[in-house]
Design an enzyme around this catalytic site. Structure first.
Site, PDB file in Angstrom:
ATOM      1  N   GLU A 169      68.832 132.913 131.911  1.00 30.71           N
ATOM      2  CA  GLU A 169      68.758 131.511 131.478  1.00 30.71           C
ATOM      3  C   GLU A 169      69.748 131.309 130.350  1.00 30.71           C
ATOM      4  O   GLU A 169      69.811 132.120 129.411  1.00 30.71           O
ATOM      5  CB  GLU A 169      67.371 131.142 130.910  1.00 30.71           C
ATOM      6  CG  GLU A 169      66.324 130.875 131.941  1.00 30.71           C
ATOM      7  CD  GLU A 169      64.980 130.454 131.331  1.00 30.71           C
ATOM      8  OE1 GLU A 169      64.962 129.864 130.231  1.00 30.71           O
ATOM      9  OE2 GLU A 169      63.959 130.741 131.961  1.00 30.71           O
ATOM     10  N   GLU A 225      59.861 135.700 129.962  1.00 29.20           N
ATOM     11  CA  GLU A 225      59.668 135.611 128.510  1.00 29.20           C
ATOM     12  C   GLU A 225      58.226 135.829 128.062  1.00 29.20           C
ATOM     13  O   GLU A 225      57.609 134.929 127.469  1.00 29.20           O
ATOM     14  CB  GLU A 225      60.134 134.241 128.006  1.00 29.20           C
ATOM     15  CG  GLU A 225      61.595 133.948 128.245  1.00 29.20           C
ATOM     16  CD  GLU A 225      62.072 132.661 127.569  1.00 29.20           C
ATOM     17  OE1 GLU A 225      61.249 131.925 127.009  1.00 29.20           O
ATOM     18  OE2 GLU A 225      63.284 132.392 127.602  1.00 29.20           O
TER      19      GLU A 225
HETATM   20  C1  FCB Z   1      62.896 128.988 127.989  1.00 32.02           C
HETATM   21  C2  FCB Z   1      61.913 128.869 129.132  1.00 32.02           C
HETATM   22  C3  FCB Z   1      62.267 127.777 130.116  1.00 32.02           C
HETATM   23  C4  FCB Z   1      62.771 126.526 129.412  1.00 32.02           C
HETATM   24  C5  FCB Z   1      63.870 126.881 128.451  1.00 32.02           C
HETATM   25  C6  FCB Z   1      64.480 125.698 127.760  1.00 32.02           C
HETATM   26  O1  FCB Z   1      62.296 129.611 126.902  1.00 32.02           O
HETATM   27  O2  FCB Z   1      61.851 130.080 129.835  1.00 32.02           O
HETATM   28  O3  FCB Z   1      61.145 127.507 130.914  1.00 32.02           O
HETATM   29  O4  FCB Z   1      61.737 125.890 128.795  1.00 32.02           O
HETATM   30  O5  FCB Z   1      63.382 127.780 127.486  1.00 32.02           O
END
Ligand code: FCB
Length: 474
Positions: free
Chosen positions: A379, A196
């Site tokens: 994620e 990210e």
């Molecule tokens: C994302 C991050 C991760 C965590 C999640 C909840 O943006 O990559 O590290 O904090 O959010």
């Protein structure tokens, strides 16, 4: 293992609402339901600073998160990652949790300052050895190591030279990439370059809510461009070193919705979408910045930069949590900012709306506007106020519902022809949630931050069962 099986039995009743006659039975029950292919990857994600702890150990240098979290008022309750989940010492246990949870892959990140304590120069072999042991431990259990080279923990020494405001940090990042690849590239085949970069630049260099705590649009834009360059240079470095690696990167991509139908909100949403979703993705896939924000970057671009950023990749990692509701906000960083989401939605304790349709929408948009690349959801998950009662069973039914609905959404995307190859839950463990410290729990495994004891939650068992029914093991 015995404990695991017993707990599964006890939890079965509690999970009944999700497994009997519901979506799980109806749509997902049989292996090979024709939607999830045999080699679909089911993983869990974590990151170095959020779980490792052991910040003073084995020659590790300081990162920007060490400095930031030790600055008064930056992180809730003054929490730091000094101990975190103590994964550095307890990684064996965590690999067992992955394996017993039927995961087939584990996405983790390497801490740059464990390997090159000053970001550049001398290598700390004890740091590299840690990842070497971890990778061997994963492979021994049949888990696919998915290595992310950068999850926001820049070496503090490089920050003192400007961090991502300095173009040269991208060259240093390529050097670090070579060091990691020459040590682990023989066994790790799946690589993610950055986590990210869009979020890192926005909150680390734009609003200052994350490390390194810098503020202002020019800083944010410079960080974005130099992270994009770092991405390109690292891809080149990996390819030059090993021909057989699968190389991709991870971007936070969430659909942007205007808070109202007003023209102000609609154009704010367009600008926000370009900044959040397009500023890292477009240079990478298309070799351009999105038109609504392209003029903002002109002064940063040197000859050849956009060829460097546009390296062929094998896959794109999508981190998805929720759609974003955006309004016209003239006083904000770039004229568009978060506004109220519709009140009839449900929210997690982060305040993020729960809406799985946004995930399918985002994946389909990548199919239609970015040439249908190979994708992984790297994620996805939810934060709730979990409690560990005396019974020892954490019944996180809201998280199960969240995961169930989002897996349903990826199923929909797959049947719409999206080339989705895997899904990683965030996160294996409750951990250090950046500026929120330990007050926010995202894990499928509960961590008691006093004793560091791990307790799988109901969602862990639910996911384990689900994966078991959707993987083909010999
Ligand atoms: C994302 C991050 C991760 C965590 C999640 C909840 O943006 O990559 O590290 O904090 O959010």
């Amino acid at each position: 293992m015995t404990i695991l099986i017993q707990r599964r039995g006890v939890l079965a009743a509690a999970l009944g609402m999700f497994t009997s006659g519901g979506v799980l039975q109806g749509s997902y029950a049989a292996k090979g339901d024709g939607i999830f292919p045999a080699d679909f990857v089911w993983g869990a994600s974590t990151s170095s600073y959020q779980i490792e702890g052991a910040v003073e150990e084995d020659g590790r240098g300081k990162s920007i998160w060490d400095a930031f979290s030790r600055t008064l008022g930056r992180v809730k309750n003054g929490d730091t990652g000094d101990v975190a989940c103590d994964h550095y010492h307890r990684w064996h246990e965590d690999v067992d949790l992955l394996s017993n949870g039927n995961f087939t892959a584990y996405r983790f990140s390497t801490a740059w300052s464990r390997i090159l304590p000053f970001g550049t120069g001398s290598i700390e072999h004890r740091g590299l050895d840690f990842y070497d042991r971890l990778v061997d431990g994963l492979l021994a259990k049949g888990l696919r190591p998915w290595l992310c080279l950068y999850h926001w923990d820049l070496p503090q020494t490089l920050q003192e030279h400007g961090g991502w405001l300095n173009r040269d940090t991208s060259a240093k990042f390529a050097d670090y990439t070579r060091v990691v690849a020459s040590s682990l590239g023989d066994r790790v085949k799946d690589w993610a370059i950055l986590n990210e970069p869009n979020v890192h630049a926005l909150f680390g260099y734009g609003t200052g809510e994350h490390a390194p705590g810098l503020k202002g649009l020019p800083k944010m834009l410079a960080a974005i461009h130099h992270l994009n360059l770092a991405h390109g240079r690292a891809v080149q470095a990996l390819r030059a070193q090993h021909a057989d690696l699968r190389v991709g990167t991870v971007i936070s991509l969430q659909p942007v919705r205007p808070c109202s139908d007003s023209s102000g909100d609609r154009s704010a949403a367009e600008r926000f979408d370009a900044m959040w979703n397009g500023s890292c993705l477009d240079p990478l896939i298309k070799g351009t910045y999105p038109s609504p924000i392209a003029p903002d970057f002109t002064s940063l671009i040197a000859d050849g930069d956009l060829t460097t950023t546009q390296q062929p990749i094998d896959y794109l990692g999508v981190n998805y949590y929720s759609p974003m509701y955006i309004m016209h906000a003239p006083q904000s960083l770039f004229g568009a900012w978060f506004g109220p989401a519709p009140t009839d939605l449900r929210f997690t304790t982060m305040g993020w709306p729960v809406d799985a349709s946004g995930l399918a929408e985002e994946l389909i948009r990548l199919r239609d506007r970015y040439g249908n690349p190979e994708l992984y959801v790297t994620e996805n998950g939810a934060c709730y106020d979990d409690e560990l009662p005396a019974t020892g069973f954490v019944l996180d039914n809201d998280r199960i519902a969240y995961l169930r609905d989002h897996i349903s959404a990826i199923r929909h995307a797959l049947s719409a022809g999206v080339k989705l190859r895997g899904y990683f839950v965030w996160s294996l463990l409750d951990n250090f949630e950046w500026a929120e410290g330990y007050s926010r729990r995202f894990g499928v495994v509960y961590v008691d931050f006093k004793t560091l004891k791990r307790t799988p939650k109901a969602s862990y068992y639910w996911l384990a069962e689900f994966i078991k029914n959707h993987t083909f093991r010999n």
